[in-house]
Design an enzyme around this catalytic site. Structure first.
Site, PDB file in Angstrom:
ATOM      1  N   ILE A 186       0.838  -1.202   0.000  1.00 56.97           N
ATOM      2  CA  ILE A 186       0.000   0.000   0.000  1.00 56.97           C
ATOM      3  C   ILE A 186       0.875   1.255   0.000  1.00 56.97           C
ATOM      4  CG2 ILE A 186      -1.898   1.232   1.137  1.00 56.97           C
ATOM      5  CD1 ILE A 186      -2.856  -1.390   2.304  1.00 56.97           C
ATOM      6  N   TYR A 236      -3.652  -9.159  15.583  1.00 64.78           N
ATOM      7  CA  TYR A 236      -3.471  -8.182  14.505  1.00 64.78           C
ATOM      8  C   TYR A 236      -4.650  -7.208  14.475  1.00 64.78           C
ATOM      9  CZ  TYR A 236      -4.260  -6.315   9.856  1.00 64.78           C
ATOM     10  OH  TYR A 236      -4.575  -5.472   8.823  1.00 64.78           O
ATOM     11  N   LYS A 239      -5.093  -2.955  15.313  1.00 61.23           N
ATOM     12  CA  LYS A 239      -5.740  -1.905  14.494  1.00 61.23           C
ATOM     13  C   LYS A 239      -6.697  -1.103  15.376  1.00 61.23           C
ATOM     14  CE  LYS A 239      -3.890  -2.540  10.424  1.00 61.23           C
ATOM     15  NZ  LYS A 239      -2.874  -1.564   9.961  1.00 61.23           N
ATOM     16  N   SER A 276      -8.317  -0.781   9.309  1.00 63.97           N
ATOM     17  CA  SER A 276      -8.840  -1.893   8.521  1.00 63.97           C
ATOM     18  C   SER A 276     -10.292  -2.161   8.883  1.00 63.97           C
ATOM     19  CB  SER A 276      -8.003  -3.137   8.838  1.00 63.97           C
ATOM     20  OG  SER A 276      -8.640  -4.305   8.373  1.00 63.97           O
TER      21      SER A 276
HETATM   22  C1  UD1 Z   1      -7.607 -10.215   5.899  1.00 63.37           C
HETATM   23  C2  UD1 Z   1      -7.649  -9.781   7.328  1.00 63.37           C
HETATM   24  C3  UD1 Z   1      -7.790  -8.276   7.373  1.00 63.37           C
HETATM   25  C4  UD1 Z   1      -6.648  -7.647   6.634  1.00 63.37           C
HETATM   26  C5  UD1 Z   1      -6.638  -8.147   5.207  1.00 63.37           C
HETATM   27  C6  UD1 Z   1      -5.422  -7.601   4.504  1.00 63.37           C
HETATM   28  C7  UD1 Z   1      -9.004 -10.635   9.242  1.00 63.37           C
HETATM   29  C8  UD1 Z   1     -10.137 -11.523   9.627  1.00 63.37           C
HETATM   30  N1  UD1 Z   1      -8.768 -10.502   7.938  1.00 63.37           N
HETATM   31  O1  UD1 Z   1      -8.900  -9.944   5.330  1.00 63.37           O
HETATM   32  O2  UD1 Z   1      -7.777  -7.848   8.694  1.00 63.37           O
HETATM   33  O3  UD1 Z   1      -6.771  -6.262   6.662  1.00 63.37           O
HETATM   34  O4  UD1 Z   1      -6.592  -9.560   5.196  1.00 63.37           O
HETATM   35  O5  UD1 Z   1      -5.560  -7.772   3.150  1.00 63.37           O
HETATM   36  O6  UD1 Z   1      -8.354 -10.111  10.090  1.00 63.37           O
HETATM   37  N2  UD1 Z   1      -9.733 -17.054   0.773  1.00 63.37           N
HETATM   38  C9  UD1 Z   1      -9.826 -18.298   0.174  1.00 63.37           C
HETATM   39  N3  UD1 Z   1      -8.658 -18.926  -0.185  1.00 63.37           N
HETATM   40  C10 UD1 Z   1      -7.431 -18.385   0.045  1.00 63.37           C
HETATM   41  C11 UD1 Z   1      -7.351 -17.107   0.673  1.00 63.37           C
HETATM   42  C12 UD1 Z   1      -8.518 -16.484   1.021  1.00 63.37           C
HETATM   43  O7  UD1 Z   1     -10.907 -18.809  -0.057  1.00 63.37           O
HETATM   44  O8  UD1 Z   1      -6.429 -19.014  -0.271  1.00 63.37           O
HETATM   45  C13 UD1 Z   1     -10.975 -16.352   1.131  1.00 63.37           C
HETATM   46  C14 UD1 Z   1     -11.082 -16.086   2.612  1.00 63.37           C
HETATM   47  O9  UD1 Z   1     -11.671 -17.164   3.270  1.00 63.37           O
HETATM   48  C15 UD1 Z   1     -11.946 -14.832   2.626  1.00 63.37           C
HETATM   49  C16 UD1 Z   1     -11.595 -14.112   1.327  1.00 63.37           C
HETATM   50  O10 UD1 Z   1     -10.977 -15.089   0.513  1.00 63.37           O
HETATM   51  O11 UD1 Z   1     -13.303 -15.206   2.607  1.00 63.37           O
HETATM   52  C17 UD1 Z   1     -10.657 -12.949   1.524  1.00 63.37           C
HETATM   53  O12 UD1 Z   1      -9.541 -13.391   2.279  1.00 63.37           O
HETATM   54  P1  UD1 Z   1      -8.240 -12.491   2.506  1.00 63.37           P
HETATM   55  O13 UD1 Z   1      -7.714 -12.026   1.210  1.00 63.37           O
HETATM   56  O14 UD1 Z   1      -7.312 -13.248   3.390  1.00 63.37           O
HETATM   57  O15 UD1 Z   1      -8.803 -11.198   3.242  1.00 63.37           O
HETATM   58  P2  UD1 Z   1      -9.673 -11.080   4.595  1.00 63.37           P
HETATM   59  O16 UD1 Z   1      -9.619 -12.308   5.394  1.00 63.37           O
HETATM   60  O17 UD1 Z   1     -10.996 -10.544   4.203  1.00 63.37           O
END
Ligand code: UD1
Length: 335
Positions: A14, A152, A156, A127
């Protein structure tokens, strides 16, 4: 006189995009980063994109109180944007003290030195994680924060509170917290982007690494959620759009346009997209097929969250513009 913005963590995903937008909007930028979770790749990219070879770079750690204070003492800084921090949710559960020490201490040092050396304006990168599992969607800035599901996320919330309490106690500073939803994509030049170390935790880097063959198969965490297609829903915000929000916020502070000494803005598109929709969108935007499988839910994931970005549009004059197809094509071009 050009105004000067310090970007802590400016070599990261970012921070590097924000540095570009600030320079292109006429600000002088000082980048500082300890390179603990980045290298100089993006910083070099920033120089190429902006054509500015002499961007000051400090390799330093904001947990170092003296180094932080020296930086503010020797530069006239009009605003600071604080990105420097650890950000891996899973690691924070395993090593909470590392997260609390690093993320809190560095921000306290930044605020203290900013105050001491006449830097009035402090922007914190927060966040949507602070909303936890929201009861009502979309979430506005008035939606209640829920107890964080990870250290984490807790840092925040705590950093938001540290900023809020500091600006209310010390009239010489003021602050803005931007609550990002899910930042994705890369700069159209493909010279800067996300560089995860090791196995990516986040969805889009995992997708691009799978598409290019570094990972064999993408796991979709959960297809039995109470959502239209059973996968989680998120608000995926383009990284360049997100970076531009920082320019608007910095300008608001520097030009004395804030309405309160501490303001919070959601930075998202306002449109939910499911994990499956994102995968399909990526395949279409880039004309390829992804190898994926359904896997169990990931502990700690919220079912669905997206922003009400009305306040940012009204007060910052900012809204998301880049179409998701372009964002997903840029992520692939970068990979
Ligand atoms: C996470 C953090 C958020 C942080 C952000 C940074 C939490 C709960 N989440 O967000 O604080 O600011 O990352 O970018 O603290 N997914 C899959 N397969 C994968 C990876 C992810 O299905 O291999 C799904 C996850 O289950 C989720 C979605 O994709 O439903 C987004 O995941 P992700 O990119 O990790 O972001 P967040 O969990 O929303």
């Amino acid at each position: 006189m050009k105004k000067c913005v310090l970007v802590s963590g400016g070599a990261g995903f970012i921070g590097s995009h924000v540095t570009v937008e600030l320079i292109e909007s006429g600000y002088d930028v000082i980048v500082a980063d300890n390179l603990s979770n980045s290298d100089l790749t993006c910083f070099e990219g920033v120089k190429k994109i902006t054509g500015k070879e002499d961007i000051p770079f400090y390799k330093m750690d904001f947990c170092d109180e003296k180094a932080t204070d020296d930086l503010f003492a020797t530069n006239k800084i009009d605003a600071v944007i604080h990105f420097a921090g650890f950000k891996a949710v899973g690691e924070s559960v395993a090593e909470p003290l590392k997260y609390y020490r690093n993320n809190l201490e560095s921000f306290i040092n930044v605020i203290e030195s900013a105050r001491r050396h006449g830097c009035r304006n402090i922007l914190f990168s927060s966040s949507a994680t602070v909303y936890g599992e929201p009861e009502k969607l979309p979430v506005t800035e008035e939606s209640p924060r829920q107890s964080a599901t990870s250290p984490y996320g807790n840092t925040k919330q705590m950093c938001e509170d540290i900023l809020r309490d500091s600006v209310s106690a010390y009239s010489e500073i003021r602050g803005i917290a931007l609550r990002y939803f899910n930042p994705v994509g890369a700069h159209p030049s493909a010279l800067i982007g996300e560089l995860p170390r090791g196995v990516p935790n986040n969805l889009v880097p995992f997708i691009t690494q799978t598409a290019i063959g570094i990972r064999e198969c993408l796991s979709v965490f959960g297809n039995d959620y109470p959502t239209p297609d059973g996968s989680c829903q998120r608000d995926f915000i383009d990284i360049v759009d997100l970076a531009k929000a920082h320019v608007c916020a910095v300008r608001r502070m520097i030009e004395d346009k804030m309405k309160k000494e501490y303001e919070i803005f959601n930075i998202g598109t306002g449109t939910p997209l499911s994990v499956m929709e994102l995968i399909t969108g990526f395949e279409k935007a880039n004309n390829l097929k992804l190898n994926y499988k359904f896997a169990p839910r990931r502990p700690g994931d919220v079912v669905a969250i997206w922003a009400d970005p009305t306040l940012a549009e009204k007060e910052l004059g900012w809204k998301a513009e880049r179409p998701i197809e372009e964002t997903l094509a840029s992520a692939w071009a970068w990979e």
